[in-house]
Motif scaffolding. Structure first.
Motif, PDB file in Angstrom:
ATOM      1  N   SER A 165      23.999  47.023  37.213  1.00  0.00           N
ATOM      2  CA  SER A 165      25.021  47.743  36.448  1.00  0.00           C
ATOM      3  C   SER A 165      25.884  48.627  37.331  1.00  0.00           C
ATOM      4  CB  SER A 165      24.355  48.602  35.358  1.00  0.00           C
ATOM      5  OG  SER A 165      23.455  49.532  35.951  1.00  0.00           O
ATOM      6  N   GLY A 166      25.679  48.555  38.648  1.00  0.00           N
ATOM      7  CA  GLY A 166      26.460  49.388  39.553  1.00  0.00           C
ATOM      8  C   GLY A 166      27.917  48.975  39.576  1.00  0.00           C
ATOM      9  N   ASP A 167      28.741  49.837  40.124  1.00  0.00           N
ATOM     10  CA  ASP A 167      30.179  49.566  40.217  1.00  0.00           C
ATOM     11  C   ASP A 167      30.432  48.721  41.455  1.00  0.00           C
ATOM     12  OD1 ASP A 167      32.873  49.567  39.839  1.00  0.00           O
ATOM     13  OD2 ASP A 167      33.191  51.591  40.636  1.00  0.00           O
ATOM     14  N   LEU A 168      30.192  47.418  41.322  1.00  0.00           N
ATOM     15  CA  LEU A 168      30.311  46.524  42.461  1.00  0.00           C
ATOM     16  C   LEU A 168      31.731  46.002  42.592  1.00  0.00           C
ATOM     17  CD1 LEU A 168      27.057  44.418  41.976  1.00  0.00           C
ATOM     18  CD2 LEU A 168      27.420  46.327  43.550  1.00  0.00           C
ATOM     19  N   PRO A 169      32.173  45.780  43.829  1.00  0.00           N
ATOM     20  CA  PRO A 169      33.499  45.177  44.013  1.00  0.00           C
ATOM     21  C   PRO A 169      33.475  43.718  43.590  1.00  0.00           C
ATOM     22  CG  PRO A 169      32.334  45.322  46.113  1.00  0.00           C
ATOM     23  CD  PRO A 169      31.489  46.034  45.097  1.00  0.00           C
ATOM     24  N   PRO A 170      34.655  43.106  43.357  1.00  0.00           N
ATOM     25  CA  PRO A 170      34.684  41.692  42.979  1.00  0.00           C
ATOM     26  C   PRO A 170      33.972  40.832  44.027  1.00  0.00           C
ATOM     27  CG  PRO A 170      36.852  42.681  42.703  1.00  0.00           C
ATOM     28  CD  PRO A 170      36.007  43.685  43.410  1.00  0.00           C
ATOM     29  N   ARG A 171      33.193  39.860  43.564  1.00  0.00           N
ATOM     30  CA  ARG A 171      32.523  38.968  44.493  1.00  0.00           C
ATOM     31  C   ARG A 171      33.503  37.940  45.042  1.00  0.00           C
ATOM     32  NH1 ARG A 171      27.549  36.618  41.328  1.00  0.00           N
ATOM     33  NH2 ARG A 171      29.050  36.770  39.631  1.00  0.00           N
ATOM     34  N   SER A 172      33.258  37.530  46.281  1.00  0.00           N
ATOM     35  CA  SER A 172      34.102  36.505  46.879  1.00  0.00           C
ATOM     36  C   SER A 172      33.751  35.150  46.286  1.00  0.00           C
ATOM     37  CB  SER A 172      33.889  36.469  48.398  1.00  0.00           C
ATOM     38  OG  SER A 172      34.306  37.680  48.988  1.00  0.00           O
ATOM     39  N   LEU A 173      34.761  34.326  46.089  1.00  0.00           N
ATOM     40  CA  LEU A 173      34.528  32.962  45.633  1.00  0.00           C
ATOM     41  C   LEU A 173      33.837  32.174  46.727  1.00  0.00           C
ATOM     42  CD1 LEU A 173      37.939  32.012  43.966  1.00  0.00           C
ATOM     43  CD2 LEU A 173      35.814  32.609  42.825  1.00  0.00           C
ATOM     44  N   PRO A 174      33.002  31.189  46.366  1.00  0.00           N
ATOM     45  CA  PRO A 174      32.423  30.318  47.381  1.00  0.00           C
ATOM     46  C   PRO A 174      33.525  29.623  48.179  1.00  0.00           C
ATOM     47  CG  PRO A 174      31.349  29.989  45.255  1.00  0.00           C
ATOM     48  CD  PRO A 174      32.534  30.867  45.004  1.00  0.00           C
ATOM     49  N   LEU A 175      33.289  29.419  49.470  1.00  0.00           N
ATOM     50  CA  LEU A 175      34.319  28.877  50.357  1.00  0.00           C
ATOM     51  C   LEU A 175      34.885  27.558  49.864  1.00  0.00           C
ATOM     52  CD1 LEU A 175      35.914  28.827  52.999  1.00  0.00           C
ATOM     53  CD2 LEU A 175      33.908  27.796  54.110  1.00  0.00           C
ATOM     54  N   GLN A 176      34.005  26.598  49.524  1.00  0.00           N
ATOM     55  CA  GLN A 176      34.491  25.279  49.091  1.00  0.00           C
ATOM     56  C   GLN A 176      35.255  25.369  47.772  1.00  0.00           C
ATOM     57  OE1 GLN A 176      31.252  25.688  50.249  1.00  0.00           O
ATOM     58  NE2 GLN A 176      31.826  24.898  52.259  1.00  0.00           N
ATOM     59  N   GLU A 177      34.799  26.255  46.883  1.00  0.00           N
ATOM     60  CA  GLU A 177      35.489  26.453  45.611  1.00  0.00           C
ATOM     61  C   GLU A 177      36.889  27.014  45.855  1.00  0.00           C
ATOM     62  OE1 GLU A 177      35.808  26.323  41.438  1.00  0.00           O
ATOM     63  OE2 GLU A 177      34.116  25.638  42.664  1.00  0.00           O
ATOM     64  N   ARG A 178      36.983  27.966  46.764  1.00  0.00           N
ATOM     65  CA  ARG A 178      38.267  28.572  47.103  1.00  0.00           C
ATOM     66  C   ARG A 178      39.232  27.525  47.667  1.00  0.00           C
ATOM     67  NH1 ARG A 178      39.327  33.727  47.942  1.00  0.00           N
ATOM     68  NH2 ARG A 178      37.165  34.352  48.318  1.00  0.00           N
ATOM     69  N   GLU A 179      38.746  26.704  48.601  1.00  0.00           N
ATOM     70  CA  GLU A 179      39.599  25.700  49.241  1.00  0.00           C
ATOM     71  C   GLU A 179      40.031  24.615  48.260  1.00  0.00           C
ATOM     72  OE1 GLU A 179      37.269  24.311  52.508  1.00  0.00           O
ATOM     73  OE2 GLU A 179      37.787  26.016  53.804  1.00  0.00           O
ATOM     74  N   GLU A 180      39.094  24.179  47.390  1.00  0.00           N
ATOM     75  CA  GLU A 180      39.425  23.126  46.440  1.00  0.00           C
ATOM     76  C   GLU A 180      40.474  23.593  45.440  1.00  0.00           C
ATOM     77  OE1 GLU A 180      36.834  21.606  43.008  1.00  0.00           O
ATOM     78  OE2 GLU A 180      36.672  20.005  44.491  1.00  0.00           O
ATOM     79  N   ARG A 181      40.341  24.818  44.964  1.00  0.00           N
ATOM     80  CA  ARG A 181      41.302  25.325  43.986  1.00  0.00           C
ATOM     81  C   ARG A 181      42.689  25.502  44.611  1.00  0.00           C
ATOM     82  NH1 ARG A 181      39.955  26.949  39.029  1.00  0.00           N
ATOM     83  NH2 ARG A 181      37.768  26.647  38.452  1.00  0.00           N
ATOM     84  N   ARG A 182      42.721  25.900  45.870  1.00  0.00           N
ATOM     85  CA  ARG A 182      44.024  26.010  46.524  1.00  0.00           C
ATOM     86  C   ARG A 182      44.657  24.627  46.688  1.00  0.00           C
ATOM     87  NH1 ARG A 182      47.068  25.628  50.949  1.00  0.00           N
ATOM     88  NH2 ARG A 182      48.582  27.321  51.290  1.00  0.00           N
TER      89      ARG A 182
END
Length: 248
Positions: free
Chosen positions: A97-114
């Motif tokens: 429940s902590g105030d965590l920053p946004p998590r990074s997308l998985p590398l392959q997911e990031r590349e595929e979506r781009r």
């Protein structure tokens, strides 16, 4: 919908599977709907941290035939153990429940979506100043995961090039919690110049691309709103009013 995390990312799973088995074996897994770490893990586990040997053997027979090779079953077992680890980590993160920053997308997911976005938005050169930063894309993805629409100011819509040059300035800091102290990584607050109409337009385009890339809103819809705002900004003021002087 929610943004694909590591356990739900088909791109990440495919990349890892193809490091261990031929593409034909991956296709057999996908044909049975086992195209993510989460799907495979829960197909053979009765609970997130324990493999059911009965389910494991029956799953392998269903996917690969009556007598799958030892190499194939070994690779699948390895994938399951990795999937179990990822799933447990994901569950712990959801409970935090902590105030965590946004998590990074998985590398392959990031590349595929781009890649998919570039192919879809033909006529728009998505590079250089128009390539949104990873942090901006992650922020858009977090919005989708949380199911909460939040305002992203243009000044926060940093380009990927600026993010890379700024990355070395990231710092760690200590967070005191009731059960102890932990180290948390924090990205320095990055802002981009939006004082000219041109710079503002670039920042808003980056925001539209980030929101479109993860599926929050279509780029065409966001761009229509941006064009409307710029159109309104150059309209003559009504009688009795004066245009606001631009601030340098």
């Amino acid at each position: 919908g929610t943004m694909a995390t590591l356990i739900d990312s088909e791109a990440t799973f495919k990349h890892r599977v193809l490091e261990l088995v031929p593409v034909a074996e991956y296709n057999k897994l996908k044909a049975q709907g086992l195209a993510t770490f989460a799907a495979l893990t829960f197909a053979v586990c009765e609970q997130p941290d324990k493999i059911s040997e009965t389910k494991f053997e029956s799953t392998c027979r269903t996917v690969f035939g009556a007598t799958p090779s030892l190499g194939t079953t070994s690779a699948v077992r390895r994938l399951v153990f990795e999937g179990m680890t990822y799933c447990i980590t994901e569950l712990k993160h959801r409970m935090d429940s902590g105030d965590l920053p946004p998590r990074s997308l998985p590398l392959q997911e990031r590349e595929e979506r781009r890649t998919l976005q570039v192919a879809r938005l033909t006529g728009l050169l998505i590079e250089g100043e128009l390539e949104p930063s990873h942090g901006l894309v992650d922020r858009a993805a977090q919005m989708l995961n949380d199911g909460i629409v939040s305002y992203i100011p243009p000044s926060s819509c940093v380009s990927r090039d600026d993010e890379v040059s700024h990355h070395k300035k990231d710092k760690d800091f200590l967070v005191v919690e009731k059960d102890g102290v932990r180290v948390q990584r924090r990205d320095m607050d990055m802002l981009t110049d939006v004082h000219s109409e041109f710079k503002l337009s670039q920042a808003l385009t980056r925001r539209g691309l980030a929101l479109d890339r993860v599926g929050v809103v279509r780029f065409s819809a966001h761009d229509r709103i941006v064009r409307y705002m710029f159109h309104q900004a150059v309209q003559s003021p009504p009688p009795g009013y004066h245009a606001r002087a631009s601030q340098e």
